[in-house]
Design a protein around this motif. Structure first.
Motif, PDB file in Angstrom:
ATOM      1  N   LEU A 409       0.817  -1.204   0.000  1.00  0.00           N
ATOM      2  CA  LEU A 409       0.000   0.000   0.000  1.00  0.00           C
ATOM      3  C   LEU A 409       0.854   1.259   0.000  1.00  0.00           C
ATOM      4  O   LEU A 409       0.546   2.227  -0.717  1.00  0.00           O
ATOM      5  CB  LEU A 409      -0.929  -0.019   1.220  1.00  0.00           C
ATOM      6  CG  LEU A 409      -2.050  -1.070   1.182  1.00  0.00           C
ATOM      7  CD1 LEU A 409      -2.742  -1.148   2.532  1.00  0.00           C
ATOM      8  CD2 LEU A 409      -3.053  -0.739   0.089  1.00  0.00           C
ATOM      9  N   GLN A 410       1.915   1.227   0.791  1.00  0.00           N
ATOM     10  CA  GLN A 410       2.812   2.391   0.795  1.00  0.00           C
ATOM     11  C   GLN A 410       3.457   2.591  -0.566  1.00  0.00           C
ATOM     12  O   GLN A 410       3.604   3.724  -1.050  1.00  0.00           O
ATOM     13  CB  GLN A 410       3.894   2.200   1.869  1.00  0.00           C
ATOM     14  CG  GLN A 410       3.384   2.287   3.290  1.00  0.00           C
ATOM     15  CD  GLN A 410       2.846   3.664   3.626  1.00  0.00           C
ATOM     16  OE1 GLN A 410       3.280   4.676   3.087  1.00  0.00           O
ATOM     17  NE2 GLN A 410       1.862   3.707   4.530  1.00  0.00           N
ATOM     18  N   PRO A 415       2.765   7.646  -4.773  1.00  0.00           N
ATOM     19  CA  PRO A 415       2.603   8.799  -5.684  1.00  0.00           C
ATOM     20  C   PRO A 415       1.368   9.632  -5.371  1.00  0.00           C
ATOM     21  O   PRO A 415       1.416  10.862  -5.463  1.00  0.00           O
ATOM     22  CB  PRO A 415       2.494   8.120  -7.064  1.00  0.00           C
ATOM     23  CG  PRO A 415       3.169   6.805  -6.910  1.00  0.00           C
ATOM     24  CD  PRO A 415       2.861   6.381  -5.516  1.00  0.00           C
ATOM     25  N   LEU A 416       0.261   8.962  -5.005  1.00  0.00           N
ATOM     26  CA  LEU A 416      -0.953   9.705  -4.669  1.00  0.00           C
ATOM     27  C   LEU A 416      -0.732  10.582  -3.446  1.00  0.00           C
ATOM     28  O   LEU A 416      -1.164  11.753  -3.419  1.00  0.00           O
ATOM     29  CB  LEU A 416      -2.095   8.720  -4.425  1.00  0.00           C
ATOM     30  CG  LEU A 416      -3.442   9.339  -4.024  1.00  0.00           C
ATOM     31  CD1 LEU A 416      -3.964  10.243  -5.120  1.00  0.00           C
ATOM     32  CD2 LEU A 416      -4.443   8.255  -3.683  1.00  0.00           C
ATOM     33  N   GLY A 423      -0.500  19.499  -3.072  1.00  0.00           N
ATOM     34  CA  GLY A 423      -1.726  20.279  -3.213  1.00  0.00           C
ATOM     35  C   GLY A 423      -2.372  20.188  -4.576  1.00  0.00           C
ATOM     36  O   GLY A 423      -3.162  21.077  -4.945  1.00  0.00           O
ATOM     37  N   ILE A 424      -2.041  19.137  -5.330  1.00  0.00           N
ATOM     38  CA  ILE A 424      -2.595  19.010  -6.680  1.00  0.00           C
ATOM     39  C   ILE A 424      -4.111  18.872  -6.639  1.00  0.00           C
ATOM     40  O   ILE A 424      -4.828  19.357  -7.521  1.00  0.00           O
ATOM     41  CB  ILE A 424      -1.942  17.807  -7.400  1.00  0.00           C
ATOM     42  CG1 ILE A 424      -0.462  18.123  -7.656  1.00  0.00           C
ATOM     43  CG2 ILE A 424      -2.653  17.487  -8.706  1.00  0.00           C
ATOM     44  CD1 ILE A 424       0.287  16.989  -8.306  1.00  0.00           C
ATOM     45  N   LYS A 437      -8.422   8.441  -8.954  1.00  0.00           N
ATOM     46  CA  LYS A 437      -7.056   7.908  -8.820  1.00  0.00           C
ATOM     47  C   LYS A 437      -7.002   6.807  -7.761  1.00  0.00           C
ATOM     48  O   LYS A 437      -6.301   5.793  -7.933  1.00  0.00           O
ATOM     49  CB  LYS A 437      -6.106   9.052  -8.440  1.00  0.00           C
ATOM     50  CG  LYS A 437      -4.633   8.638  -8.415  1.00  0.00           C
ATOM     51  CD  LYS A 437      -4.137   8.278  -9.804  1.00  0.00           C
ATOM     52  CE  LYS A 437      -2.649   8.006  -9.793  1.00  0.00           C
ATOM     53  NZ  LYS A 437      -2.128   7.608 -11.131  1.00  0.00           N
ATOM     54  N   THR A 438      -7.756   6.970  -6.670  1.00  0.00           N
ATOM     55  CA  THR A 438      -7.797   5.947  -5.622  1.00  0.00           C
ATOM     56  C   THR A 438      -8.341   4.630  -6.157  1.00  0.00           C
ATOM     57  O   THR A 438      -7.807   3.550  -5.853  1.00  0.00           O
ATOM     58  CB  THR A 438      -8.651   6.430  -4.444  1.00  0.00           C
ATOM     59  OG1 THR A 438      -8.094   7.644  -3.918  1.00  0.00           O
ATOM     60  CG2 THR A 438      -8.691   5.385  -3.328  1.00  0.00           C
ATOM     61  N   GLU A 439      -9.386   4.658  -6.946  1.00  0.00           N
ATOM     62  CA  GLU A 439      -9.953   3.440  -7.511  1.00  0.00           C
ATOM     63  C   GLU A 439      -8.960   2.750  -8.442  1.00  0.00           C
ATOM     64  O   GLU A 439      -8.845   1.514  -8.458  1.00  0.00           O
ATOM     65  CB  GLU A 439     -11.251   3.759  -8.263  1.00  0.00           C
ATOM     66  CG  GLU A 439     -12.392   4.226  -7.359  1.00  0.00           C
ATOM     67  CD  GLU A 439     -12.778   3.147  -6.368  1.00  0.00           C
ATOM     68  OE1 GLU A 439     -12.718   1.959  -6.712  1.00  0.00           O
ATOM     69  OE2 GLU A 439     -13.140   3.509  -5.226  1.00  0.00           O
TER      70      GLU A 439
END
Length: 815
Positions: A409-410, A415-416, A423-424, A437-439
């Motif tokens: 997971l790390q 990148p996320l 702050g993107i 992006k999470t999905e």
């Protein structure tokens, strides 16, 4: 060259006074003067079996160690004779003759064990002297003493606790020479002739199988083979006729059996050629002073009570063996699991299957190495430990799965997290992009192999830990959208105001342009009129007209100036409005920047809290591991089982119960082991008779009880001793009565923690039949043959004894 110590005669090394072993200072002084390496040869065996004769032969003498042929023992304690080594000039040969075992007059079996163990520990070559053949009792006794010597060696030499290399252990163990005296059997097995060494190897060979009886049979043999890596067996025929054994010291070799003489010569040659110097751990050779230290160390250890007594020894050995078997089984289980299990496993069933297979193998290892595990107590303990190991592997599997998933997971979401830090996603519509992006990263995580059983739980925990970040992004997204709406409305208002302002200015300019055009026309008309008046009017009139005209012009200019001032005021108000709107827009930009700075500070604070939480979690996980590893082992006391000897006891008891006259057939002489066995079986037969015949419970009269007991006829085969006690001739029945006569009082144990000895002759005399008969038979009477050689005919006189039970007669059979 080191001086050679030569003792003219033996000297007592360890005295045996009232059952207590004490080192002789005079003998220790002689040892301390020996600087050469010493070859220590010790002999142990039953009393009156010719041990001293062999030691005299090793010393090159016919006399030295005392030899007696009476029924009373002579050698007490351990005697030492230091002589030059006949084949190794730079070595000293130290001969140790020991007190005979199984003396019926001693009354303390523990003392025999102490002498046996001490001789075994001090020797570099250990001679085990037994009679006739190799039997199970001799094997059990040797196994028992080797185990006790290991315990005593560990107690008195703590450095030996760290010995794990088999080669190091073997280097400090003595060689075994097993001597069989008065041997008369044929060396033959399965129709094939065998050597004495093969006879010994066959006797010590374990049997195949895993049941408890075979394990009890194999354990002493395996221990003896491990303890004695070098083993040799010698057989000795009867040296001469029975009548001449009393003069054995004075007999020449010509008077002895030639085969016996050759056997003794072979024995001495082997000892001289193959016996090595006594060594310690690390290959250190023992000289006289080091041997003196060993004597003092072991004698003091025995005197302090570190050597267990015979009654508790089997229990102690069983506990030690079974604990070692449990440790071996656990080690095997751990080895198999570490080799086969690759943590984390994909499913829990995969780990369960590997555990069951390793558990079965571990139980098999325990069964092979266990010893007298009463009621499967140690096996149950092993099962409990294996369950704990299984729980530990389940926990480690979960932890490994969690660590693996956390690392994935790390790695996948790093990148996320970096984009969030930069702050993107703190923009309008950033929440939708963040969820998208999470999905995508979740789909990538599901595709990774070998995540283990904690895959989904680890993902959910991670996503829950990021809920606050997602909420912040959502709140920021909503706030920015609202701000953009407000800014859009303000922009629309500004554009409308700007358009109205422009339209107003266009109207004002158009009006001003029309006014200027009109004024231009008026001026042109005035100019033309002035030209016409100049020609016709009077100059004064013309002057008045000019002044009037100028006043009109000034009036009009004044009006125009007022209009310009109004326009200027309107422009000033418009400029102020535009400046205020511009200031509002600049203030909105500053608030946006301040909001971004606050968001960044909050994100950094969340990162610090997350890092502190992970450190705290790691610390607590380590603490839990440490606490769970502190397990306490149970110490259980177990009862001694009879193992594969139970069948012998059953036959013995059955014969005793069925007989009216019971013949007890033993070899050579009456010793303590025969008395103990007869006592044990008579007690068992009494219990069995009571269980199977309830009517016997009412017998209280001793005469009634005696009336149902058989008569005892004790036969001594191959008897060669003189029937003499305290310088007086005695009959065979008197010899039996003396052996069964109890002593007055009790023997106080000199070693703490050991029970006092109680003679089993008391129940034998009080419960056995009053009719006891002794019969003595020699080898010549039986007509037995030694080996495959024909022996000379032997005729012996047998006279009527005072009891009328022993008769002597003439006959001539070949031995």
């Amino acid at each position: 060259m080191a001086p050679v110590i030569h003792m003219p005669e033996p000297l007592c090394l360890v005295k045996n006074t009232n059952g207590r072993l004490v080192a002789n200072p005079k003998a220790l002084t002689i040892l301390s003067a020996i600087t050469q390496p010493v070859v220590v040869v010790a002999i142990v065996g039953l009393c009156r079996t010719g041990k001293s004769y062999l030691m005299n032969r090793l010393a090159g003498k016919s006399k030295g160690f005392s030899i007696r042929s009476t029924v009373q023992p002579h050698t007490k304690g351990i005697w030492m004779w230091c002589v030059p080594h006949p084949k190794k000039p730079d070595h000293t040969l130290v001969l140790l003759d020991t007190e005979g075992l199984g003396d019926v007059e001693k009354g303390d079996k523990k003392n025999d064990t102490q002498i046996f163990v001490l001789a075994l520990l001090l020797s570099s070559t250990f001679v085990y002297n037994t009679m006739n053949k190799i039997d199970q009792r001799d094997i059990d006794l040797l196994h028992y003493v080797t185990e006790l010597s290991g315990l005593l060696r560990t107690v008195s030499s703590p450095d030996l606790d760290g010995i794990e290399d088999a080669a190091d252990f073997v280097s400090i163990c003595p060689d075994l020479v097993w001597t069989l005296r008065d041997f008369y059997l044929d060396l033959e097995a399965h129709g094939q002739l065998i050597t004495a060494d093969e006879y010994l190897e066959n006797s010590l060979r374990p049997k195949q199988g895993t049941d408890q009886g075979l394990q009890n049979f194999n354990l002493p043999r395996l221990c003896i083979q491990k303890f004695f890596t070098v083993k040799k067996c010698f057989i000795f025929y009867l040296p001469t006729l029975r009548k001449k054994l009393a003069q054995l010291e004075t007999l020449r070799d010509d008077d002895l059996d030639p085969e016996f003489v050759q056997q003794v010569a072979d024995f001495c040659s082997y000892i001289f050629s193959h016996s090595n110097a006594k060594t310690l751990l690390g290959g250190i050779k023992v000289n006289g002073s080091r041997l003196e230290s060993l004597v003092l160390t072991y004698v003091n250890a025995i005197s302090s009570g570190d050597l267990p007594c015979m009654e508790d020894a089997v229990l102690a050995l069983a506990e030690i063996k079974n604990l070692a078997a449990v440790q071996k089984a656990i080690a095997h289980y751990d080895q198999q699991m570490f080799q086969k299990v690759q943590l984390p496993t994909e499913t829990l069933q995969e780990l369960q299957d590997l555990h069951r297979a390793s558990e079965r193998e571990a139980i098999e290892v325990f069964m092979k190495n266990s010893f007298k595990d009463v009621d499967q107590g140690f096996q149950k303990k092993l099962e409990t430990l294996l369950e704990a190991r299984q729980d530990d592997f389940h926990k480690r599997n979960s932890e490994a799965s969690l660590d693996r998933c956390s690392a994935l997971l790390q790695d996948i979401f790093h990148p996320l997290e970096g984009d969030v830090k930069r702050g993107i996603y703190l923009t309008a519509g950033g929440h939708r992009l963040y969820v998208q992006k999470t999905e995508e990263l979740k789909a990538k995580y599901y595709q990774e192999p070998r995540k283990g059983i904690q895959a989904e739980e680890a993902l959910q925990k991670y996503l829950q830990s990021k809920e606050s970040v997602r909420d912040r992004i959502l709140q920021t997204d909503l706030a920015l959208i609202e701000r953009e709406k407000e800014m859009e409305e303000a922009h629309v208002k500004a554009e409308v105001l700007k358009a109205e302002e422009q339209r107003m200015w266009v109207a004002v300019l158009r009006q001003y342009q029309q006014m200027m055009e009109q004024r231009q026309r008026i001026l042109q008309e005035q100019v033309r009129q002035m030209e016409r008046n100049r020609m016709f009017q009077h100059p004064l009139q013309q002057r008045a007209l000019d002044l009037r005209h100028h006043c009109q012009i000034l009036w009009k200019i004044t009006e125009e100036l007022e209009i310009c001032m109004k326009i200027n005021e309107f422009l000033r108000v418009a400029e102020k409005t535009l400046a205020e709107e511009k200031a509002k827009r600049e203030s909105s930009e500053k608030e946006k920047k301040l909001h971004e700075q606050k968001v960044k500070k909050l994100l950094k604070k969340c990162e610090n809290l997350t890092r502190a939480f992970m450190e705290f979690k790691a610390k607590m996980t380590e603490e839990i591991r440490v606490r769970e590893s502190l397990l306490k082992e149970m110490n259980e006391r177990i009862k001694m089982l009879k193992g594969d000897k139970k069948n012998d006891t059953q036959i013995f008891v059955l014969a005793l119960l069925l007989s009216s006259t019971f013949v007890y057939n033993t070899m050579n002489k009456i010793d303590q082991r025969d008395i103990d066995l007869l006592h044990y079986v008579t007690e068992l037969s009494g219990l069995l008779r009571t269980v199977s015949s309830p009517d016997l419970d009412g017998i209280e009269d001793a005469a009634d009880f005696v009336s149902i007991c058989p008569d005892l006829v004790w036969t001594l085969r191959d008897f060669y001793l003189d029937l003499e006690a305290h310088g007086q001739l005695i009959t065979a029945d008197e010899y039996l009565e003396n052996s069964l006569r109890p002593k007055q009082g009790h023997v106080q144990d000199p070693i703490p923690g050991v029970y006092s000895y109680t003679s089993p002759t008391v129940p034998l005399n009080s419960k056995w039949t009053p009719t006891r008969v002794m019969s003595i038979t020699t080898l010549a009477d039986l007509g037995l043959a030694s080996g495959q050689h024909s022996r000379d005919q032997v005729h012996t006189d047998r006279s009527q004894m005072s009891s009328g039970t022993t008769r002597r007669h003439h006959h001539g059979n070949k031995r």
